[in-house]
Design a protein around this motif. Structure first.
Motif: not given
Length: 798
Positions: A87-92, A129-134, A305-311
């Motif tokens: 799936c790949g990986s990323l670090r923000v 798409p779960l990640y709230d980048v803004a 974590c939930f702040e970053r991904m509210p879903a």
């Protein structure tokens, strides 16, 4: 149970299975793995199974790369499923400093020939798409598409089956109760199911590695820390996606998230209240043990974590895993020979055994069979820790390392706990002058004289280092270089023995030599300065982190008997001050009644003398490229020696300097350092043929002469004045990867940013235009023909 084996591997987790698999595939099939419970017991079975190429550095990066490559193909070999999810990986990154960090990681991944991309916030949102980048304020991220996760039990079972298919054996539900080396050199391994005699033992016992090591007289600095991950209820949003989200790492919640079937798996490092367990030893009956969740510790990070991904906020948590992970004081595994023992190997202390097991197993198998691995193992060698790394030290440093798991590893960062273990007699003097210290092999060494901010780029420390370099080049500098290992080698057979174990020929009395020590593969086992101080007496100096490793090599592993030779470790009782610069002789002459003229003490000479009653050895050597004297004296009198030299130097503008300045000065002379002189290189690779006397026989000689280097060393000058390379960056020629950087810094005297790199032959010609990938930019660089400072060594020899 069989009665004999070439190798007994103790421990059936991913590390032990990785060793067994690679030993068998390299031809050592008469090997047996013994596990007290079932395969994957201990830490392996409950691991999150992450495997990533997103790693800085050549050696550890190569270990991670091998795991990815193996897991993608081992199912075809063994018919055992490992559930590879590519799936790949990323670090923000959410700050400029974060962006520098991930760009540096990308530079290192590219240097290994792997794929990595810096992506913007929009691409992060597309991939996850779960990640709230803004809301997170994402500036960008590093994305490594060839990453993934696996079933940890499957990987272990697959490697074990792959080893069995080649002829190796696996014995489960059998506990090792004792290990003993016999006079024959064989190891007697006693179990509750019988006894096996083996040529080699590998301790890959995971949680129990410290207890298993104690059976052989070892005190291994390993601590078990607790780590949580939670698995949520089903996440409907996953069903609407056309791809699996990459494994996403974010420092804000100090952890990672990936998909687990229809749910989300969230790993969390509680750096506010990290917890260790089993300080008195893991119970032998422990096999698949988990601990009660520490909700107070992980809840703040879970909320982040939930702040970053509210879903995920309203998804329930259906499972919590709180299991142990083994840690060493610096977070790196223990891989290689055990200190003080012959044919006893370690593959333990692994914090991420799923990602490390295959590559570590391959490296150890190469080491055991060929005499060395094809990657540098210096950072993993168990002998990097001295006897000072006791249980209290191990716990304190492991706890500190746990808190740094998701923190930016700034190149200037120094550990805070358990400091001042080994200090020189001049420590109080250098501290009073404002020294900022770094830890080297347990020693405190002045790094520079002033504060050093944490940064990926030049900081205020840049000007301070420039001042220290200027003092050495124009006047005289004084440094505390006690952080070295020092051995005394004596006896009628000392010269012949040293000639047999060292590549260079031993010097005449009153002279010194620089030499490399090679292994039977022909690569570098160690480096040393050797001064002949008597007809049958030699003073050998090597790096502080190499103390136990070089000692073991000379006394146990090199294969040359010490006939009529006595070797004594005088490291702790001997300190070193370095006096260097064009006024160094004037200062030394003012401090001693002895003759220090050029005729009395020539370049590469050694002389016994006294300064204010302090007896010492003066070695006329220089790592800075100036007139210099290394003064080796009793450590308990080093403060007195410092005071005398400091006072004598006042009329000449004496100034203290630290290792940062020394490193910059040695780059201007194109002197090789520890990153270049490692076990993955030989004389040919580092252009040190002049330090090998081919007319005599010595360990590794023939293998070194046969070696065809894959790359060779070169010195580069970078364009631009804004920043300098760090270590590990990729080097390109016309867009093609041709090498990587091993040392770098700014040459304050020559006014140029410099880097040492290993390059392919087509990129090494003087004047060749190259590019270095550096913090998000491609910096032009040219190969230099000679060292930019005093290439004829005129300043050294006058």
């Amino acid at each position: 149970m069989q009665s004999h084996a070439r190798v007994v591997v103790i421990g059936g987790g991913n590390m032990g299975a990785g060793v067994l698999y690679h030993l068998a595939h390299m031809g050592w099939t008469d090997c047996v793995l013994i596990e007290k419970a079932e395969l994957t017991s201990g830490a392996t079975w409950h691991a999150a199974g992450l495997v990533s190429r997103m790693i800085g550095g050549q050696a550890l990066g190569a270990i991670h790369d091998h795991a990815v490559d193996l897991y993608k193909r081992i199912e075809r070999e063994t018919d055992v499923g490992v559930s590879w999810h590519g799936c790949g990986s990323l670090r923000v990154a959410t700050s400029p400093e974060h962006m520098d960090w991930i760009n540096h990681i990308r530079d290192a991944v590219l240097a290994r020939g792997q794929e990595a991309h810096i992506i913007d916030a929009a691409e992060v949102a597309r991939l996850n798409p779960l990640y709230d980048v803004a809301a997170a304020g994402v500036l960008g991220a590093i994305y490594t598409p060839d990453d993934g996760h696996v079933d940890p039990s499957g990987t272990c079972q697959a490697m074990a089956k792959g080893a069995r298919q080649m002829g190796a054996s696996v014995i489960c539900n059998c506990r090792v109760t004792a290990t003993r080396q016999l006079p024959s050199g064989e190891w007697e391994v006693t179990t509750d199911g019988g006894r096996i005699l083996a040529e080699h033992v590998v301790n890959a016992a995971g949680y129990h590695a410290r207890q298993v090591g104690a059976m052989a007289g070892l005190d291994l600095p390993i601590t078990t820390m607790l780590h949580h991950y939670v698995v949520t209820d089903a996440v409907p949003e996953f069903g609407d996606m056309e791809h699996e989200i990459p494994v996403t790492r974010d420092d804000y919640f100090c952890g990672y998230i990936r998909r687990e079937q229809a749910s989300a798996l969230i790993g969390l490092y509680d750096k506010q209240d990290p917890q260790s367990v089993w300080l008195d030893g893991c119970p032998w009956e422990s096999a698949n043990e988990l601990f009660e969740p520490n909700w107070d510790g992980i809840t703040p990070w879970l909320e982040n974590c939930f702040e970053r991904m509210p879903a995920l906020m309203n998804r329930g948590i259906k499972r919590v895993v709180n299991g142990g992970i083994t840690y060493t004081p610096d977070g790196a595994m223990m891989l290689g020979p055990a200190p003080g023992l012959r044919n006893y190997w370690l593959a333990c202390g692994a914090t991420v055994g799923i990602a490390w097991g295959p590559g570590a197993g391959r490296a150890l198998a190469q080491w055991m069979i060929d005499g060395s691995a094809d990657i540098s193992t210096r950072g993993f060698d168990p002998r990097r820790f001295g006897t000072w790394a006791d249980a209290a030290y191990a716990r304190a440093r492991a706890t500190e390392d746990y808190t740094l798991r998701q923190a930016m590893p700034y190149p200037q960062h120094q550990r805070e706990r358990c400091r001042n273990i080994k200090t020189s007699g001049a420590f109080e003097r250098t501290r009073a002058l404002g020294a900022c210290f770094e830890e080297v092999g347990g020693w405190e060494r002045p790094r520079l004289y002033g504060p050093e901010p944490l940064s990926w780029r030049r900081s205020d420390a840049f000007d301070q280092v420039a001042k220290e370099c200027e003092a050495v080049r124009q006047r005289v500098g004084l440094a505390d270089l006690s952080a070295f290992a020092k051995f005394r080698v004596e006896g009628p057979g000392a010269e012949d023995w040293l000639n047999a174990v060292c590549a260079n020929r031993m010097p005449l009395e009153g002279r010194t030599c620089l030499t490399l020590l090679l292994n039977r593969k022909g690569t570098i086992e160690g480096e040393a300065t050797i001064a002949r101080i008597g007809p049958e007496s030699f003073h050998l100096v090597t790096g502080a982190p190499s103390e136990r490793r070089v000692w073991d090599w000379l006394t146990l592993h090199c294969g040359v008997a010490m006939k009529d030779v006595t070797m004594t470790n005088i490291t702790d009782e001997t300190g070193i001050l370095c006096l260097t610069g064009p006024r160094a002789r004037d200062v030394l002459a003012a401090a001693t009644p002895d003759d220090v003229s050029n005729d009395a003490l020539r370049w590469l000479g050694v002389k016994k003398m006294t300064i204010v009653g302090v007896p010492l050895l003066a070695l006329r050597l220089s790592f800075a490229g100036e007139l210099a004297y290394e003064l080796h004296a009793p450590n308990d009198q080093l403060e007195k020696l410092w005071d005398a030299l400091w006072q004598a130097g006042q009329p000449h503008g004496i100034a203290p300097f630290g290792s940062k300045a020394l490193d910059a000065l040695r780059l201007e002379k194109f002197y090789r350092g520890g990153h270049e002189l490692a076990n993955d290189a030989s004389h040919k690779d580092v252009a040190q043929e002049r330090f090998a006397d081919h007319s005599k026989e010595f360990v590794g000689r023939d293998a070194m002469l046969r070696r065809t280097p894959r790359s060779r060393i070169a010195l580069l000058a970078l364009d631009g004045e804004e920043t300098d390379a760090l270590i590990g960056e990729a080097v390109f020629k016309d867009g093609t990867l041709v090498g990587s950087v091993t040392s770098a810094g700014y040459g304050h005297t020559v006014g140029r940013s410099l880097a040492i790199a290993f390059l392919r032959d087509e990129a090494r010609a003087a004047g060749t235009l190259l590019e270095i990938s550096l913090l998000g930019a491609r910096i032009k660089a040219r190969v230099l023909r000679d060292a930019p400072w005093d290439p004829e060594n005129e300043r050294l020899t006058k």
